[in-house]
Motif scaffolding. Structure first.
Motif, PDB file in Angstrom:
ATOM      1  N   ASN A   1     -60.860  16.286  43.621  1.00  0.00           N
ATOM      2  CA  ASN A   1     -60.818  16.292  45.327  1.00  0.00           C
ATOM      3  C   ASN A   1     -59.276  16.403  45.795  1.00  0.00           C
ATOM      4  OD1 ASN A   1     -63.559  16.605  45.293  1.00  0.00           O
ATOM      5  ND2 ASN A   1     -63.912  14.422  46.001  1.00  0.00           N
ATOM      6  N   VAL A   2     -58.553  15.410  45.178  1.00  0.00           N
ATOM      7  CA  VAL A   2     -57.204  15.349  45.803  1.00  0.00           C
ATOM      8  C   VAL A   2     -56.371  16.422  45.356  1.00  0.00           C
ATOM      9  CG1 VAL A   2     -56.102  14.043  43.856  1.00  0.00           C
ATOM     10  CG2 VAL A   2     -55.397  13.389  46.316  1.00  0.00           C
ATOM     11  N   ALA A   3     -56.491  17.105  44.269  1.00  0.00           N
ATOM     12  CA  ALA A   3     -55.911  18.242  43.708  1.00  0.00           C
ATOM     13  C   ALA A   3     -56.106  19.455  44.624  1.00  0.00           C
ATOM     14  CB  ALA A   3     -56.449  18.712  42.249  1.00  0.00           C
ATOM     15  N   SER A   4     -57.463  19.413  45.207  1.00  0.00           N
ATOM     16  CA  SER A   4     -57.910  20.655  46.053  1.00  0.00           C
ATOM     17  C   SER A   4     -57.317  20.395  47.330  1.00  0.00           C
ATOM     18  CB  SER A   4     -59.464  20.493  46.455  1.00  0.00           C
ATOM     19  OG  SER A   4     -59.982  20.989  45.205  1.00  0.00           O
ATOM     20  N   TYR A   5     -56.977  19.156  47.890  1.00  0.00           N
ATOM     21  CA  TYR A   5     -56.483  18.686  49.100  1.00  0.00           C
ATOM     22  C   TYR A   5     -55.019  19.117  48.952  1.00  0.00           C
ATOM     23  CZ  TYR A   5     -54.227  16.000  52.774  1.00  0.00           C
ATOM     24  OH  TYR A   5     -53.271  15.523  53.711  1.00  0.00           O
ATOM     25  N   VAL A   6     -54.426  18.862  47.814  1.00  0.00           N
ATOM     26  CA  VAL A   6     -52.944  19.178  47.663  1.00  0.00           C
ATOM     27  C   VAL A   6     -52.468  20.471  47.688  1.00  0.00           C
ATOM     28  CG1 VAL A   6     -51.031  18.737  46.181  1.00  0.00           C
ATOM     29  CG2 VAL A   6     -52.169  16.845  46.770  1.00  0.00           C
ATOM     30  N   ILE A   7     -53.346  21.331  47.083  1.00  0.00           N
ATOM     31  CA  ILE A   7     -52.949  22.585  46.806  1.00  0.00           C
ATOM     32  C   ILE A   7     -53.461  23.240  48.115  1.00  0.00           C
ATOM     33  CG2 ILE A   7     -54.000  24.889  45.936  1.00  0.00           C
ATOM     34  CD1 ILE A   7     -51.881  23.208  44.057  1.00  0.00           C
ATOM     35  N   THR A   8     -54.345  23.072  48.834  1.00  0.00           N
ATOM     36  CA  THR A   8     -54.786  23.650  50.050  1.00  0.00           C
ATOM     37  C   THR A   8     -53.928  23.409  51.153  1.00  0.00           C
ATOM     38  OG1 THR A   8     -57.225  23.532  49.682  1.00  0.00           O
ATOM     39  CG2 THR A   8     -56.682  23.763  52.012  1.00  0.00           C
ATOM     40  N   THR A   9     -53.216  22.033  51.347  1.00  0.00           N
ATOM     41  CA  THR A   9     -52.300  21.667  52.536  1.00  0.00           C
ATOM     42  C   THR A   9     -50.919  22.286  52.177  1.00  0.00           C
ATOM     43  OG1 THR A   9     -53.581  19.680  52.448  1.00  0.00           O
ATOM     44  CG2 THR A   9     -51.470  19.657  53.470  1.00  0.00           C
ATOM     45  N   SER A  10     -50.603  22.503  50.563  1.00  0.00           N
ATOM     46  CA  SER A  10     -49.276  22.937  50.634  1.00  0.00           C
ATOM     47  C   SER A  10     -49.309  24.503  50.984  1.00  0.00           C
ATOM     48  CB  SER A  10     -49.043  23.063  48.755  1.00  0.00           C
ATOM     49  OG  SER A  10     -49.651  24.030  48.077  1.00  0.00           O
TER      50      SER A  10
END
Length: 95
Positions: free
Chosen positions: A80-89
């Motif tokens: 979940n945090v990986a998805s957040y980081v990539i999406t937000t980047s």
């Protein structure tokens, strides 16, 4: 098309705020200022390139000053945090 291991971005934001924001608030890096979570820095510095899989590996195993979270966060939280980081980047961090 989302990968099979795609996480929940909203849940990832909560994981990020609780575990990552101390060093990475606003997508920055207080320890190594050039190694931010900005799209360009992830392209340049993240082992394996800018992808959820690469973020998951680094969060799980740690690297340099970054501790390993593999024993502290569940695989689901890390996805979940990986998805957040990539999406937000990709969208751009609010600084």
């Amino acid at each position: 098309i989302s990968p099979a291991f795609a996480g929940d971005v909203g849940a990832g934001e909560q994981v990020f705020n609780a575990n990552c924001a101390a060093c990475h608030a606003g997508g920055q890096n207080v320890i190594m200022p050039e190694k931010t979570l900005e799209k360009e820095a992830l392209d340049e510095y993240l082992a394996g390139g800018r992808s959820e899989k690469s973020v998951m590996t680094q969060v799980t195993n740690g690297k340099n000053a970054m501790p390993a979270f593999g024993g502290r966060l569940s695989d689901e939280d890390i996805a979940n945090v990986a998805s957040y980081v990539i999406t937000t980047s990709e969208a751009g961090w609010d600084e």
